[in-house]
Write a protein that holds these residues in place. Structure first.
Motif, PDB file in Angstrom:
ATOM      1  N   TYR A   1       0.831  -1.206   0.000  1.00 17.49           N
ATOM      2  CA  TYR A   1       0.000   0.000   0.000  1.00 17.49           C
ATOM      3  C   TYR A   1       0.863   1.253   0.000  1.00 17.49           C
ATOM      4  O   TYR A   1       0.540   2.250  -0.660  1.00 17.49           O
ATOM      5  N   LEU A   2       1.976   1.202   0.713  1.00 16.05           N
ATOM      6  CA  LEU A   2       2.932   2.314   0.711  1.00 16.05           C
ATOM      7  C   LEU A   2       3.444   2.575  -0.700  1.00 16.05           C
ATOM      8  O   LEU A   2       3.514   3.729  -1.159  1.00 16.05           O
ATOM      9  N   LYS A   3       3.790   1.515  -1.420  1.00 14.25           N
ATOM     10  CA  LYS A   3       4.290   1.664  -2.795  1.00 14.25           C
ATOM     11  C   LYS A   3       3.193   2.177  -3.730  1.00 14.25           C
ATOM     12  O   LYS A   3       3.460   2.955  -4.654  1.00 14.25           O
ATOM     13  N   VAL A   4       1.974   1.764  -3.485  1.00  9.32           N
ATOM     14  CA  VAL A   4       0.840   2.263  -4.270  1.00  9.32           C
ATOM     15  C   VAL A   4       0.710   3.773  -4.106  1.00  9.32           C
ATOM     16  O   VAL A   4       0.557   4.515  -5.091  1.00  9.32           O
ATOM     17  N   LEU A   5       0.781   4.248  -2.869  1.00  8.30           N
ATOM     18  CA  LEU A   5       0.621   5.678  -2.615  1.00  8.30           C
ATOM     19  C   LEU A   5       1.801   6.492  -3.143  1.00  8.30           C
ATOM     20  O   LEU A   5       1.632   7.640  -3.562  1.00  8.30           O
TER      21      LEU A   5
ATOM     22  N   PHE B   1      -1.070  -7.903  -8.199  1.00  5.47           N
ATOM     23  CA  PHE B   1      -1.868  -7.053  -7.321  1.00  5.47           C
ATOM     24  C   PHE B   1      -1.753  -5.585  -7.710  1.00  5.47           C
ATOM     25  O   PHE B   1      -2.721  -4.831  -7.608  1.00  5.47           O
ATOM     26  N   TYR B   2      -0.561  -5.169  -8.157  1.00  6.13           N
ATOM     27  CA  TYR B   2      -0.436  -3.781  -8.603  1.00  6.13           C
ATOM     28  C   TYR B   2      -1.289  -3.550  -9.855  1.00  6.13           C
ATOM     29  O   TYR B   2      -1.889  -2.488 -10.020  1.00  6.13           O
ATOM     30  N   LEU B   3      -1.336  -4.552 -10.726  1.00 10.28           N
ATOM     31  CA  LEU B   3      -2.197  -4.437 -11.907  1.00 10.28           C
ATOM     32  C   LEU B   3      -3.666  -4.376 -11.508  1.00 10.28           C
ATOM     33  O   LEU B   3      -4.473  -3.715 -12.166  1.00 10.28           O
ATOM     34  N   SER B   4      -4.035  -5.065 -10.433  1.00 11.35           N
ATOM     35  CA  SER B   4      -5.413  -4.983  -9.928  1.00 11.35           C
ATOM     36  C   SER B   4      -5.710  -3.561  -9.469  1.00 11.35           C
ATOM     37  O   SER B   4      -6.795  -3.018  -9.744  1.00 11.35           O
ATOM     38  N   PHE B   5      -4.755  -2.961  -8.761  1.00 10.79           N
ATOM     39  CA  PHE B   5      -4.888  -1.562  -8.362  1.00 10.79           C
ATOM     40  C   PHE B   5      -5.007  -0.663  -9.592  1.00 10.79           C
ATOM     41  O   PHE B   5      -5.867   0.230  -9.651  1.00 10.79           O
ATOM     42  N   LEU B   6      -4.155  -0.906 -10.592  1.00 11.30           N
ATOM     43  CA  LEU B   6      -4.162  -0.095 -11.813  1.00 11.30           C
ATOM     44  C   LEU B   6      -5.490  -0.220 -12.550  1.00 11.30           C
ATOM     45  O   LEU B   6      -6.032   0.778 -13.050  1.00 11.30           O
ATOM     46  N   MET B   7      -6.038  -1.435 -12.620  1.00 13.39           N
ATOM     47  CA  MET B   7      -7.325  -1.633 -13.287  1.00 13.39           C
ATOM     48  C   MET B   7      -8.434  -0.871 -12.572  1.00 13.39           C
ATOM     49  O   MET B   7      -9.306  -0.272 -13.208  1.00 13.39           O
TER      50      MET B   7
ATOM     51  N   ILE C   1      12.971  -5.432  -8.299  1.00  9.85           N
ATOM     52  CA  ILE C   1      12.096  -4.276  -8.065  1.00  9.85           C
ATOM     53  C   ILE C   1      10.695  -4.547  -8.605  1.00  9.85           C
ATOM     54  O   ILE C   1       9.681  -4.281  -7.946  1.00  9.85           O
ATOM     55  N   ILE C   2      10.632  -5.098  -9.820  1.00  9.77           N
ATOM     56  CA  ILE C   2       9.336  -5.418 -10.426  1.00  9.77           C
ATOM     57  C   ILE C   2       8.580  -6.422  -9.563  1.00  9.77           C
ATOM     58  O   ILE C   2       7.382  -6.265  -9.282  1.00  9.77           O
ATOM     59  N   GLU C   3       9.286  -7.460  -9.121  1.00 10.83           N
ATOM     60  CA  GLU C   3       8.650  -8.478  -8.285  1.00 10.83           C
ATOM     61  C   GLU C   3       8.183  -7.895  -6.956  1.00 10.83           C
ATOM     62  O   GLU C   3       7.171  -8.327  -6.398  1.00 10.83           O
ATOM     63  N   SER C   4       8.936  -6.918  -6.438  1.00 12.79           N
ATOM     64  CA  SER C   4       8.575  -6.329  -5.154  1.00 12.79           C
ATOM     65  C   SER C   4       7.234  -5.600  -5.215  1.00 12.79           C
ATOM     66  O   SER C   4       6.595  -5.382  -4.186  1.00 12.79           O
ATOM     67  N   PHE C   5       6.806  -5.216  -6.410  1.00 10.88           N
ATOM     68  CA  PHE C   5       5.517  -4.553  -6.578  1.00 10.88           C
ATOM     69  C   PHE C   5       4.367  -5.553  -6.714  1.00 10.88           C
ATOM     70  O   PHE C   5       3.223  -5.138  -6.868  1.00 10.88           O
ATOM     71  N   GLN C   6       4.688  -6.855  -6.635  1.00  3.80           N
ATOM     72  CA  GLN C   6       3.668  -7.903  -6.793  1.00  3.80           C
ATOM     73  C   GLN C   6       2.769  -7.576  -7.986  1.00  3.80           C
ATOM     74  O   GLN C   6       1.642  -7.106  -7.815  1.00  3.80           O
ATOM     75  N   PRO C   7       3.281  -7.782  -9.215  1.00  9.05           N
ATOM     76  CA  PRO C   7       2.599  -7.321 -10.427  1.00  9.05           C
ATOM     77  C   PRO C   7       1.116  -7.658 -10.504  1.00  9.05           C
ATOM     78  O   PRO C   7       0.318  -6.821 -10.934  1.00  9.05           O
TER      79      PRO C   7
ATOM     80  N   ALA D   1      -2.768 -16.371  -8.318  1.00  5.87           N
ATOM     81  CA  ALA D   1      -3.421 -15.062  -8.450  1.00  5.87           C
ATOM     82  C   ALA D   1      -3.063 -14.371  -9.754  1.00  5.87           C
ATOM     83  O   ALA D   1      -3.341 -13.180  -9.926  1.00  5.87           O
ATOM     84  N   GLY D   2      -2.469 -15.107 -10.706  1.00  6.28           N
ATOM     85  CA  GLY D   2      -1.911 -14.498 -11.904  1.00  6.28           C
ATOM     86  C   GLY D   2      -2.873 -13.689 -12.745  1.00  6.28           C
ATOM     87  O   GLY D   2      -2.499 -12.649 -13.296  1.00  6.28           O
ATOM     88  N   LEU D   3      -4.122 -14.143 -12.880  1.00  7.90           N
ATOM     89  CA  LEU D   3      -5.087 -13.446 -13.728  1.00  7.90           C
ATOM     90  C   LEU D   3      -6.128 -12.661 -12.929  1.00  7.90           C
ATOM     91  O   LEU D   3      -7.105 -12.184 -13.493  1.00  7.90           O
TER      92      LEU D   3
END
Length: 353
Positions: free
Chosen positions: A151-155, A210-216, A202-208, A263-265
């Motif tokens: 959540y910190l990285k999201v903000l 879940f970050y893509l879920s946030f982006l969507m 770094i990319i993995e640390s963003f849990q792609p 959780a890939g898709l």
């Protein structure tokens, strides 16, 4: 749904997500509990309980999606900012306020539960570990707290994301937008050439996923995707598609899940799931009150429930050795704690604010 997801819709989604989370954490890896129990939903060789627990992993994508949707809606209601610097400054102030608000709740839970481990459960105190957990950088005190750092990285990235999708308008601004993206891409590419492993880390640390879920969630809110379909399709058709989509997501998600962490898709499925679930709650209003209730306390339930079943009250939670009662016991303990801590927060706000 003409106005998209309302605050009540997102709160109900959070309520559903927390109910899913507790079930997922308890039963997605049965041996991890370390205590034998009777599985109520097991018929022959088919362990429905396990399948449900694996499916309920989608709760993380729901939280990320709702965060993206809600943050986008909140930013869209702010006044227009002129100039890149002013926009970034104001959006970062927005992120900081959100972070401070969250940390207020997180630190209350932290000071309530973490010292118990040092005093009564022989937990070793190390200053570095303590500080990293205090700020949510690590989650060694409570495994479910990994989402704090996410959540910190999201903000932190939200203002940059919002800059790309809101500031650049018109032909000249679109050119600036693509120059900005190309330069950013080149920097990443050069960084990739310099240290491929570090970039991937770094990319993995963003849990792609879940970050893509946030982006969507952000994009669907930003471009009013749900509202668009509400305008072009009759209400009955939308409700039918929403319910069919909800059922399909459940079927597909259950079929795709091969283990507890699948959780890939989810970043795609959660968009359909959120809409279908909102349609369901509109049609069956009796679902709204309990989901809103759990949505209200979902943050504190998330932050506290692991302490009960995996740390301080495991014998109480597991006392019945029956899966359904184990779940109900954990839910009751976590919810009662959330109610008490919420009242404490309200008292503090009344005194100091």
């Amino acid at each position: 749904m003409e106005k998209g997801l309302t605050k009540n819709h997102t709160k109900m989604l959070q309520g559903l997500a927390i109910l899913m989370m507790l079930y997922h954490h308890l039963f997605s890896t049965p041996l991890a509990l370390g205590i034998p129990y009777y599985s109520v939903l097991k018929f022959g060789d088919i362990n429905i309980e396990l399948k449900m627990a694996w499916f309920f992993k989608i709760c993380v994508a729901i939280y990320a999606f709702v965060s993206g949707y809600g943050l986008s809606r909140a930013l869209s209601n702010k006044r227009a900012d002129y100039g890149v610097f002013n926009k970034l400054k104001n959006d970062y102030l927005f992120s900081i306020k959100k972070l401070i608000s969250f940390y207020g709740v997180y630190w209350l839970v932290f000071v309530t539960f973490v010292p118990l481990g040092f005093i009564f459960f022989d937990k070793t105190f190390e200053i570095k570990e303590f500080l990293l957990n205090f700020f949510g950088i690590e989650s060694t005190y409570n495994g479910a707290w990994w989402y704090v750092f996410f959540y910190l990285k999201v903000l932190i990235t939200l203002p940059l994301l919002n800059l790309i999708f809101t500031h650049f308008k018109g032909i000249k601004e679109l050119i600036k937008k693509y120059i900005f993206i190309i330069v950013l891409g080149l920097l990443i590419y050069l960084f990739y050439l310099k240290d491929e492993t570090l970039l991937m880390d770094i990319i993995e640390s963003f849990q792609p996923a879940f970050y893509l879920s946030f982006l969507m969630g952000y994009l669907i809110s930003k471009f009013k995707i749900y509202e668009f379909f509400s305008k072009i399709l009759p209400k009955n058709v939308l409700y039918f598609l929403g319910l069919v989509g909800l059922i399909l997501v459940i079927v597909i998600r259950v079929r795709l899940a091969k283990d507890a962490s699948s959780a890939g898709l989810d970043f795609i499925l959660v968009c359909i799931f959120a809409y279908g679930f909102s349609v369901l709650t509109n049609m069956f209003s009796f679902l709204q009150k309990p989901l809103l209730f759990f949505g209200k306390y979902s943050t504190i339930i998330w932050l506290t429930h692991v302490f009960f079943y995996d740390h301080y009250a495991k014998n109480i939670v597991m006392y019945s050795h029956i899966s359904t009662f184990i779940y109900i016991t954990l839910l009751l303990l976590s919810t009662l704690t959330a109610i008490v801590l919420t009242k404490i927060i309200h008292i503090f706000k009344h005194i100091f604010l």
